[in-house]
Enzyme design. Structure first.
Site, PDB file in Angstrom:
ATOM      1  N   ASN A   1       0.831  -1.204   0.000  1.00 26.22           N
ATOM      2  CA  ASN A   1       0.000   0.000   0.000  1.00 26.22           C
ATOM      3  C   ASN A   1       0.859   1.245   0.000  1.00 26.22           C
ATOM      4  O   ASN A   1       1.944   1.275   0.559  1.00 26.22           O
ATOM      5  CB  ASN A   1      -0.978  -0.015   1.193  1.00 26.22           C
ATOM      6  CG  ASN A   1      -0.437   0.693   2.424  1.00 26.22           C
ATOM      7  OD1 ASN A   1      -0.486   1.930   2.523  1.00 26.22           O
ATOM      8  ND2 ASN A   1       0.103  -0.073   3.363  1.00 26.22           N
TER       9      ASN A   1
ATOM     10  N   PHE B   1      -1.687   8.116   4.298  1.00 30.27           N
ATOM     11  CA  PHE B   1      -2.472   8.773   5.359  1.00 30.27           C
ATOM     12  C   PHE B   1      -3.707   9.473   4.804  1.00 30.27           C
ATOM     13  O   PHE B   1      -3.953  10.647   5.077  1.00 30.27           O
ATOM     14  CB  PHE B   1      -1.625   9.804   6.125  1.00 30.27           C
ATOM     15  CG  PHE B   1      -0.614   9.229   7.085  1.00 30.27           C
ATOM     16  CD1 PHE B   1      -0.535   7.875   7.356  1.00 30.27           C
ATOM     17  CD2 PHE B   1       0.282  10.074   7.735  1.00 30.27           C
ATOM     18  CE1 PHE B   1       0.410   7.362   8.246  1.00 30.27           C
ATOM     19  CE2 PHE B   1       1.226   9.575   8.628  1.00 30.27           C
ATOM     20  CZ  PHE B   1       1.296   8.216   8.878  1.00 30.27           C
TER      21      PHE B   1
ATOM     22  N   SER C   1       5.335   5.258   8.734  1.00 30.66           N
ATOM     23  CA  SER C   1       4.723   5.016   7.426  1.00 30.66           C
ATOM     24  C   SER C   1       5.712   5.381   6.335  1.00 30.66           C
ATOM     25  O   SER C   1       6.300   6.459   6.369  1.00 30.66           O
ATOM     26  CB  SER C   1       3.458   5.851   7.254  1.00 30.66           C
ATOM     27  OG  SER C   1       3.085   5.832   5.884  1.00 30.66           O
TER      28      SER C   1
ATOM     29  N   ASN D   1       4.877   6.089   3.380  1.00 31.88           N
ATOM     30  CA  ASN D   1       4.154   6.734   2.293  1.00 31.88           C
ATOM     31  C   ASN D   1       3.942   8.236   2.453  1.00 31.88           C
ATOM     32  O   ASN D   1       3.279   8.857   1.643  1.00 31.88           O
ATOM     33  CB  ASN D   1       2.805   6.039   2.108  1.00 31.88           C
ATOM     34  CG  ASN D   1       2.993   4.559   1.799  1.00 31.88           C
ATOM     35  OD1 ASN D   1       3.793   4.210   0.941  1.00 31.88           O
ATOM     36  ND2 ASN D   1       2.300   3.707   2.522  1.00 31.88           N
ATOM     37  N   THR D   2       4.466   8.815   3.528  1.00 32.68           N
ATOM     38  CA  THR D   2       4.474  10.268   3.671  1.00 32.68           C
ATOM     39  C   THR D   2       5.939  10.679   3.571  1.00 32.68           C
ATOM     40  O   THR D   2       6.743  10.313   4.435  1.00 32.68           O
ATOM     41  CB  THR D   2       3.874  10.687   5.035  1.00 32.68           C
ATOM     42  OG1 THR D   2       2.499  10.315   5.059  1.00 32.68           O
ATOM     43  CG2 THR D   2       3.990  12.196   5.240  1.00 32.68           C
TER      44      THR D   2
ATOM     45  N   LYS E   1       5.443   3.542  17.170  1.00 36.14           N
ATOM     46  CA  LYS E   1       5.422   2.494  16.143  1.00 36.14           C
ATOM     47  C   LYS E   1       6.570   2.721  15.172  1.00 36.14           C
ATOM     48  O   LYS E   1       6.679   3.793  14.570  1.00 36.14           O
ATOM     49  CB  LYS E   1       4.091   2.505  15.391  1.00 36.14           C
ATOM     50  CG  LYS E   1       3.982   1.393  14.343  1.00 36.14           C
ATOM     51  CD  LYS E   1       2.557   1.217  13.862  1.00 36.14           C
ATOM     52  CE  LYS E   1       2.452   0.134  12.802  1.00 36.14           C
ATOM     53  NZ  LYS E   1       1.072  -0.076  12.362  1.00 36.14           N
TER      54      LYS E   1
ATOM     55  N   ASN F   1       5.754  -1.492  11.316  1.00 35.21           N
ATOM     56  CA  ASN F   1       4.968  -1.081  10.160  1.00 35.21           C
ATOM     57  C   ASN F   1       5.318  -1.936   8.921  1.00 35.21           C
ATOM     58  O   ASN F   1       6.000  -2.945   9.043  1.00 35.21           O
ATOM     59  CB  ASN F   1       5.223   0.413   9.905  1.00 35.21           C
ATOM     60  CG  ASN F   1       3.983   1.141   9.452  1.00 35.21           C
ATOM     61  OD1 ASN F   1       3.302   0.689   8.538  1.00 35.21           O
ATOM     62  ND2 ASN F   1       3.670   2.263  10.077  1.00 35.21           N
TER      63      ASN F   1
END
Ligand SMILES: Cc1cc2nc3c(=O)[nH]c(=O)nc-3n(C[C@H](O)[C@H](O)[C@H](O)COP(=O)(O)O)c2cc1C
Length: 364
Positions: A110, A114, A173, A175-176, A214, A243
């Site tokens: 993925n 966010f 994450s 993805n940011t 996390k 993660n």
């Protein structure tokens, strides 16, 4: 009922675009609630972070990003639910497609980035269901365009402390852009100092709220030394390991899909996630407990996770491939292990294999 849901609905969901399937699954949980599950065997109960968990199996962050269905997830048998990641302001996330199933690998990639309805909507929902109880953790993250990401976390702690059983500071994450840089020592130390200070400030009216960190499974071991050292010195209440990974294990079969950018989760993540969990466990030296996430898709992998160092476990991708049946299956397997070993609680399993896991060859 769960069996029926899995047999009839899951093949249909599987035929859809993964993000449409996710949206529909949330809608179904909202409008066709499952019957109450039987009470959990007391041998599955855990007391962690000063909270009581009827069983150690949690819904991992990312499924219920906007706190729409925590109570439906309790009915599916989860012992706790982590909602989020929630950002202060609403934001759309990355353009679609951004969610991919690696069917032959039982994996997911993925790059949602966010997508969040923002804090106001989630706080309203959590306040409205507060009387129902259950451990509901809130996973928080910074807005992509925020001029001061640390300030976003502080603000979210202040706002969510009253409605969250615990809060997870998610700096892992992939993805940011730049978010994982917050795991760097100086940045992390400042962030955690401010976050814990905010928690103390609101505690008189919000009550005690454990704060968890996390992390990514892709940290180098020297970086992990730093992160654990800072988490210990700033007195966080626990860590979640971890993660999704940016790595692409060589044995992946879906080689084309594997080229999609984003974080990989599910079975291909299990070995790396377990290794990082064990590495974290030996560094934490029992100062705080850990939640283990990454690749659990059976009772056996759940027990492996606990033995690698997890007091509690979380699952997401395993549900995509195994369905809600996975939850009672894990409980049955854990109870079978307890009976086999003549144990009355899972506590003695926690970290039993951590040291030996860290001595193994690094997972490829
Ligand atoms: C589609 C998807 C979305 C996710 N979104 C988030 C998120 O918003 N925040 C977060 O901390 N983790 C998120 N995760 C990571 C999961 O919480 C979990 O740490 C990871 O997927 C490993 O567990 P699994 O192998 O059981 O899926 C997401 C994972 C997936 C598959």
């Amino acid at each position: 009922m769960i069996g029926l849901f899995d047999r009839l609905v899951r093949p249909f969901l599987h035929a859809l675009d993964p993000e449409d399937a996710h949206r529909l699954a949330i809608r179904m949980l909202q409008f066709a609630p499952l019957p109450l599950p039987p009470g959990d065997d007391p041998r599955l109960a855990m007391r962690v972070f000063g909270l009581n968990f009827p069983n150690p199996i949690g819904m991992a962050a990312g499924f219920d990003k906007n706190a729409e269905v925590p109570d439906a997830l309790f009915r599916a048998g989860f012992g706790f639910v982590e909602v989020g990641t929630i950002t202060p302001l609403p934001q759309p996330g990355n353009p679609r497609p951004r969610l991919f199933r690696l069917d032959a690998d039982d994996g997911v990639i993925n790059r949602l980035g966010f997508n969040s309805q923002g804090a106001d909507a989630a706080i309203r929902r959590l306040a409205a269901r507060a009387q129902f109880g259950g451990v509901v953790g809130v996973n928080v993250g910074a807005n992509k365009d925020s001029p001061d990401r640390s300030a976003d976390y502080v603000r979210l702690i202040e706002r969510f402390a009253a409605v969250a059983s615990y809060i997870t500071v998610n700096i892992s994450s992939p993805n940011t852009p730049g978010l994982r840089n917050m795991q760097q020592a100086a940045v992390l130390d400042d962030l955690l100092a401010r976050v814990i200070d905010a928690r103390e400030r609101v505690a008189p009216h919000a009550g005690p709220t454990p704060v968890l960190l996390k992390i990514a499974p892709d940290l180098s071991l020297p970086d992990l030394d730093d992160v654990v050292g800072i988490a210990r010195s700033r007195r966080v209440d626990g860590m979640i390991v971890g993660n999704t990974t940016l790595a692409r294990p060589a044995r992946l079969r879906e080689t084309e899909r594997a080229k999609e950018a984003g974080g990989l989760s599910g079975r291909p993540l299990l070995a790396l996630a377990n290794r990082m969990l064990a590495e974290t466990y030996v560094r934490v030296e029992g100062v705080f407990p850990l939640i283990g996430a990454g690749g659990i898709d059976s009772g056996a992998s759940a027990l492996t996770k606990i033995r690698a160092g997890a007091s509690l476990i979380q699952i997401y991708s395993g549900l995509v491939f195994r369905g809600l049946r996975l939850i009672p299956d894990i409980k049955a397997e854990l109870l079978a292990a307890l009976a086999r070993d003549q144990q009355s609680s899972l506590v003695d399993y926690v970290g039993a294999d951590a040291a030996s896991t860290t001595a193994e060859e690094w997972p490829a």
